[in-house]
Design an enzyme around this catalytic site. Structure first.
Site, PDB file in Angstrom:
ATOM      1  N   CYS A 141     -26.237  -0.387 -13.204  1.00  0.00           N
ATOM      2  CA  CYS A 141     -25.441   0.812 -13.466  1.00  0.00           C
ATOM      3  C   CYS A 141     -26.173   1.803 -14.372  1.00  0.00           C
ATOM      4  O   CYS A 141     -26.512   1.473 -15.506  1.00  0.00           O
ATOM      5  CB  CYS A 141     -24.112   0.411 -14.083  1.00  0.00           C
TER       6      CYS A 141
ATOM      7  N   GLU B  46       0.829  -1.211   0.000  1.00  0.00           N
ATOM      8  CA  GLU B  46       0.000   0.000   0.000  1.00  0.00           C
ATOM      9  C   GLU B  46       0.862   1.259   0.000  1.00  0.00           C
ATOM     10  O   GLU B  46       0.527   2.245  -0.653  1.00  0.00           O
ATOM     11  CB  GLU B  46      -0.964   0.011   1.189  1.00  0.00           C
TER      12      GLU B  46
ATOM     13  N   CYS C   2     -19.055  -6.432 -17.354  1.00  0.00           N
ATOM     14  CA  CYS C   2     -19.184  -5.984 -15.968  1.00  0.00           C
ATOM     15  C   CYS C   2     -20.249  -6.763 -15.187  1.00  0.00           C
ATOM     16  O   CYS C   2     -21.398  -6.867 -15.629  1.00  0.00           O
ATOM     17  CB  CYS C   2     -19.528  -4.495 -15.964  1.00  0.00           C
TER      18      CYS C   2
ATOM     19  N   CYS D  30     -14.073  -1.299 -15.259  1.00  0.00           N
ATOM     20  CA  CYS D  30     -14.684   0.034 -15.289  1.00  0.00           C
ATOM     21  C   CYS D  30     -13.579   1.078 -15.524  1.00  0.00           C
ATOM     22  O   CYS D  30     -13.247   1.871 -14.657  1.00  0.00           O
ATOM     23  CB  CYS D  30     -15.432   0.290 -13.984  1.00  0.00           C
TER      24      CYS D  30
ATOM     25  N   ASP E  32      -9.882   4.068  -3.257  1.00  0.00           N
ATOM     26  CA  ASP E  32      -8.819   4.603  -4.117  1.00  0.00           C
ATOM     27  C   ASP E  32      -9.474   5.206  -5.368  1.00  0.00           C
ATOM     28  O   ASP E  32     -10.705   5.222  -5.497  1.00  0.00           O
ATOM     29  CB  ASP E  32      -7.790   3.511  -4.463  1.00  0.00           C
TER      30      ASP E  32
ATOM     31  N   TYR F 180      -6.965   6.559   3.113  1.00  0.00           N
ATOM     32  CA  TYR F 180      -7.021   5.435   2.177  1.00  0.00           C
ATOM     33  C   TYR F 180      -6.126   4.280   2.639  1.00  0.00           C
ATOM     34  O   TYR F 180      -6.572   3.134   2.742  1.00  0.00           O
ATOM     35  CB  TYR F 180      -6.655   5.861   0.737  1.00  0.00           C
TER      36      TYR F 180
HETATM   37 FE1  SF4 Z   1     -18.453   0.692 -14.897  1.00  0.00          FE
HETATM   38 FE2  SF4 Z   1     -21.088   0.709 -14.887  1.00  0.00          FE
HETATM   39 FE3  SF4 Z   1     -19.800  -0.043 -17.086  1.00  0.00          FE
HETATM   40 FE4  SF4 Z   1     -19.770  -1.609 -14.917  1.00  0.00          FE
HETATM   41  S1  SF4 Z   1     -21.544  -1.093 -16.175  1.00  0.00           S
HETATM   42  S2  SF4 Z   1     -18.039  -1.072 -16.217  1.00  0.00           S
HETATM   43  S3  SF4 Z   1     -19.790  -0.090 -13.270  1.00  0.00           S
HETATM   44  S4  SF4 Z   1     -19.767   1.977 -16.141  1.00  0.00           S
END
Ligand code: SF4
Length: 332
Positions: free
Chosen positions: A175, A4, A169, A159, A105, A87
């Site tokens: 999302c 870290e 994803c 992402c 982060d 963090y």
């Molecule tokens: Fe990022 Fe949303 Fe795309 Fe997933 S769906 S990669 S969280 S923008």
């Protein structure tokens, strides 16, 4: 703790070889605490931001001296140690000790701001509070370590800042980040300050003058050739091969090191990038004027005359290693 600290300002690909070597040299917290700072800096040399190495070493010593050698498990206790911000404390507490605490982060913040549709225009403090609020709430009981690492990996691999891989994803169903926003999700390139480093390579019987950088600045504690830093805007530094430039550097060597030099020739300039600085390294070759030596007028300054082949015994930055390699190549 080590990873870290290393990752605070350096990318993982850069950190990996340093991390392996560092753990081999200091395989336990006690070994790190017992080691002299110079040795720790030597294994950090080339990664930059040396305050991190000094803080890590100081934290290890405090843990050995005051905490029976046991790293504290909570974010609050970690925050009292040198080098631990919110963090790093959150990351160590959650990843190593599975404490239910956030470790937001840059990658995690991006994933979350897209997932909760945090408006990019909101004031940064308000946005930060909103994201932390969501994050603290999301962390499952007894799985903080895996959860935080999964979010970090999602941000680092799926992402992405530009062209996120939404089709891969696992949370795409939730999302709201729109296609239009995805196109705009290009962060402005981090701006780097331009600097010119006039570097004096002063030769005396096959050896070169180096000194230990004072203070806790960018390269504090490391060894380097005498260097005069200036900004290209001010035009005050010796950034070229002109007579005033050589004079400025020679005057600096006289005032700072108490030595009189004879200019020989400039070497080809080099570029070197730090996280926040783009430096043009301008090495100049000098000889020590006959009969002169380093005056003993600056007791705080540690200096050595070393052969280029012996430089590796000292902790030096990557920028200075580049200059030494150039000098070697030009002399062959
Ligand atoms: Fe990022 Fe949303 Fe795309 Fe997933 S769906 S990669 S969280 S923008």
């Amino acid at each position: 703790m080590v990873s870290e600290f290393m990752l605070q300002q350096t990318r993982i690909e850069t950190v990996l070889p340093y991390y392996g070597r560092f753990l081999k040299a200091f395989p336990s917290l006690l070994r790190l605490a017992r080691a002299p700072l110079q040795k720790v800096l030597k294994f950090w040399a080339g990664m930059g931001y040396y305050a991190r190495a000094r803080n890590l070493h100081a934290a290890a010593r405090i843990i050995r001296r005051d905490l029976s050698g046991k790293i504290p498990a909570t974010k609050e206790a970690l925050l009292t140690l040198p080098g631990f911000g919110p963090y790093t404390a959150g990351a160590v507490a959650s990843i190593a000790f599975n404490q239910r605490t956030a470790a937001p982060d840059g990658n995690v913040k991006r994933v979350l701001s897209r997932l909760v549709n945090a408006p990019a225009s909101a004031p940064s403090l308000e946005r930060k509070r909103q994201l932390e609020f969501y994050l603290e709430d999301l962390i499952p009981e007894r799985q903080a370590s895996g959860f935080n690492q999964a979010l970090m990996d999602l941000g680092a691999m799926v992402c992405l800042p530009v062209r996120p891989k939404c089709h891969l994803c696992p949370v795409r169903r939730f999302c709201p980040f729109t296609t239009e926003e995805k196109k705009k999700g290009i962060p402005p390139e981090r701006r780097r300050r331009e600097e010119i480093w006039a570097i004096a390579l002063i030769e005396n019987k096959g050896r070169f003058l180096i000194h230990r950088q004072e203070g806790k600045g960018l390269l504090g504690g490391l060894w380097q050739f005498p260097t005069l830093v200036s900004s290209p805007k001010t035009g005050s530094g010796p950034a070229d091969d002109s007579l005033p430039a050589k004079r400025t550097l020679r005057k600096y060597l006289r005032d700072r090191f108490g030595i009189t030099t004879r200019f020989r020739n400039p070497l080809s300039p080099l570029r070197h990038e730090f996280t926040h600085i783009r430096a043009t390294l301008c090495p100049y070759l000098f000889s020590l004027a006959p009969g002169k030596s380093v005056a003993k007028t600056i007791p705080a300054l540690e200096t050595r005359w070393v052969k280029i082949s012996g430089l590796s015994r000292y902790p030096i930055s990557r920028a200075m290693t580049k200059v030494a390699d150039l000098l070697n190549a030009e002399r062959q």
